[in-house]
Design a protein around this motif. Structure first.
Motif, PDB file in Angstrom:
ATOM      1  N   ARG A 155      14.637   7.424  -4.847  1.00  0.00           N
ATOM      2  CA  ARG A 155      13.420   7.965  -4.312  1.00  0.00           C
ATOM      3  C   ARG A 155      13.481   8.357  -5.707  1.00  0.00           C
ATOM      4  N   VAL A 156      11.934   8.964  -5.965  1.00  0.00           N
ATOM      5  CA  VAL A 156      11.729   9.663  -7.115  1.00  0.00           C
ATOM      6  C   VAL A 156      12.320  11.111  -6.778  1.00  0.00           C
ATOM      7  N   GLY A 157      12.861  11.686  -8.434  1.00  0.00           N
ATOM      8  CA  GLY A 157      13.326  13.359  -8.100  1.00  0.00           C
ATOM      9  C   GLY A 157      14.651  12.430  -7.490  1.00  0.00           C
ATOM     10  N   ALA A 158      14.784  11.875  -7.567  1.00  0.00           N
ATOM     11  CA  ALA A 158      16.564  11.636  -7.249  1.00  0.00           C
ATOM     12  C   ALA A 158      17.291  12.032  -8.442  1.00  0.00           C
ATOM     13  N   SER A 159      18.753  12.343  -8.805  1.00  0.00           N
ATOM     14  CA  SER A 159      19.618  12.143  -9.823  1.00  0.00           C
ATOM     15  C   SER A 159      19.739  11.118 -10.063  1.00  0.00           C
ATOM     16  N   ASN A 160      19.207   9.956  -9.606  1.00  0.00           N
ATOM     17  CA  ASN A 160      19.502   8.489 -10.160  1.00  0.00           C
ATOM     18  C   ASN A 160      18.644   8.261 -10.815  1.00  0.00           C
ATOM     19  N   TRP A 161      17.642   8.212  -9.594  1.00  0.00           N
ATOM     20  CA  TRP A 161      15.877   8.011 -10.517  1.00  0.00           C
ATOM     21  C   TRP A 161      16.115   8.569 -12.179  1.00  0.00           C
ATOM     22  N   GLY A 199       0.583  -1.403   0.387  1.00  0.00           N
ATOM     23  CA  GLY A 199      -0.361  -0.651   0.083  1.00  0.00           C
ATOM     24  C   GLY A 199       0.961   1.280   0.007  1.00  0.00           C
ATOM     25  N   VAL A 200       2.291   1.399  -0.179  1.00  0.00           N
ATOM     26  CA  VAL A 200       3.180   2.210   0.273  1.00  0.00           C
ATOM     27  C   VAL A 200       3.493   2.523  -1.175  1.00  0.00           C
ATOM     28  N   PRO A 201       2.011   3.709  -1.586  1.00  0.00           N
ATOM     29  CA  PRO A 201       2.840   4.479  -2.989  1.00  0.00           C
ATOM     30  C   PRO A 201       4.266   4.205  -3.538  1.00  0.00           C
ATOM     31  N   VAL A 202       4.040   3.426  -4.610  1.00  0.00           N
ATOM     32  CA  VAL A 202       6.140   3.744  -5.487  1.00  0.00           C
ATOM     33  C   VAL A 202       4.944   3.655  -7.067  1.00  0.00           C
ATOM     34  N   ARG A 203       5.682   3.955  -7.879  1.00  0.00           N
ATOM     35  CA  ARG A 203       6.200   3.881  -9.508  1.00  0.00           C
ATOM     36  C   ARG A 203       7.011   3.472  -9.628  1.00  0.00           C
ATOM     37  N   VAL A 204       6.780   1.975 -10.362  1.00  0.00           N
ATOM     38  CA  VAL A 204       7.920   0.732 -10.953  1.00  0.00           C
ATOM     39  C   VAL A 204       7.994   1.641 -12.796  1.00  0.00           C
ATOM     40  N   ASP A 205       9.045   0.966 -13.013  1.00  0.00           N
ATOM     41  CA  ASP A 205       9.440   1.604 -15.010  1.00  0.00           C
ATOM     42  C   ASP A 205      10.617   0.417 -14.960  1.00  0.00           C
ATOM     43  N   GLY A 232      10.358   3.828  -7.680  1.00  0.00           N
ATOM     44  CA  GLY A 232      10.483   4.747  -7.128  1.00  0.00           C
ATOM     45  C   GLY A 232       9.836   4.708  -5.795  1.00  0.00           C
ATOM     46  N   VAL A 233      10.934   5.601  -5.139  1.00  0.00           N
ATOM     47  CA  VAL A 233       9.731   5.577  -3.428  1.00  0.00           C
ATOM     48  C   VAL A 233       9.994   6.917  -2.854  1.00  0.00           C
ATOM     49  N   ARG A 234       8.996   7.382  -2.391  1.00  0.00           N
ATOM     50  CA  ARG A 234       8.949   9.109  -1.720  1.00  0.00           C
ATOM     51  C   ARG A 234      10.671   9.108  -0.570  1.00  0.00           C
TER      52      ARG A 234
END
Length: 311
Positions: free
Chosen positions: A234-240, A141-147, A168-170
């Protein structure tokens, strides 16, 4: 894991594992379901007769392995599909289930392999969707984005048959909190096994700045027939951002894709005798460094931004 047939099991504790969850699509309580229950009395075996794709997708996301029998319309959500009466196919599936269960409980990865490249296959996108759903479910249930990222996400690019998925996690603490559930689902924390391997806890910084922008967590699948590497960033981080930009640039630029393919082919040949692909991975760094400027120029010209629909 919590397949449709058994919702009585609680969440596993810190040192506990849920039972092996096997789903059979194509029969409710037929021959294959009964054979699997007899062969694996320790497992929860769920049979699904005629059901829609959404039901199969849900079952797949909450199972360890899904077996399709006969003509299965939702075969994309199955780990294997066999014909009715295929004894050899059923034996192979049982052997695979045994290997997955042994490695899952031992938190042990499949044996290392040298860097062997294969022609791009559309099946890789299908596998990425199925595995990505299981990983997302493990975050409970924790929001994640999977690519789907990496070479297997670029049509036409030769690659090792190992699916790369970016979660991608917060906050990376979300991955730490999900470690037990990911392990229960069959995705092992690589840092606990090979902490010295390249890029396990931190990506190679490409753009400088805050080192924390390149921190990550790394997990890998215990299933040797569905190898996957899970990069949690982390969503928004340089490596993401970098992982998404690299994928999209190669998809859009056939010349860059083919140049990268030539490099990979040469390095795979040079390292074909290696016991793993660590040195192969390190040898690509100089190309990544040189390509950085071209990628960023493409992003500026096209107006590319991360955050579009995952693929």
């Amino acid at each position: 894991m919590d397949p449709l047939a058994d919702e009585s099991e609680g969440s596993p504790g810190a040192d506990a594992f849920s039972p092996l969850a096997l789903v059979v699509v194509g029969e409710d309580d037929g021959v294959v379901v009964r054979r699997l229950r007899a062969a694996r009395p320790d497992a929860v075996v769920t049979g699904l007769g005629p059901v829609d794709a959404a039901t199969v997708a849900h079952a797949s996301a909450t199972a360890h392995l899904v077996l399709g029998i006969g003509e299965v319309s939702a075969g994309a959500w199955c780990d294997a599909v066999i014909a009715e009466g295929d004894e050899d196919g059923l034996s192979r599936f049982l052997a695979r289930a045994a290997e997955v269960e042994e490695r899952r409980r031992a938190r042990r990865l499949p044996p290392d392999t040298p860097p062997i490249l294969e022609s791009w296959s559309p099946r890789w996108a299908v596998d990425a969707a199925r595995l990505g759903a299981r990983i997302a479910a493990a975050f409970d249930g924790v929001p994640v984005r999977v690519d789907h990222i990496g070479s297997t996400a670029v049509p036409g690019l030769r690659a090792k048959p190992i699916i790369d998925l970016q979660v991608g996690v917060r906050d990376l603490a979300d991955a730490d909190a999900a470690e037990q559930r990911l392990g229960d689902a069959g995705f092992v924390n690589v840092q606990r096994i090979v902490p010295g391997a390249p890029g396990v806890s931190r990506d190679n910084a490409r753009t400088g700045g805050d080192p924390d922008e390149w921190s990550r967590r790394l997990f890998a699948s215990v299933d040797a027939r569905a190898r996957a590497i899970v990069h949690v960033r982390r969503v928004g981080a340089s490596n993401w951002r970098y992982a998404l930009l690299f994928r999209d640039w190669l998809r859009a630029d056939p010349e860059a894709r083919d140049e990268y393919a030539a490099l990979k082919t040469a390095l795979a040949s040079a390292h074909r005798g290696d016991r793993d692909f660590d040195d192969y991975a390190r040898a690509k760094d100089h190309w990544f460094d040189r390509a950085q400027g071209e990628m960023e120029a493409w992003a500026r010209v096209t107006g590319w931004v991360p955050g579009g629909r995952g693929a």
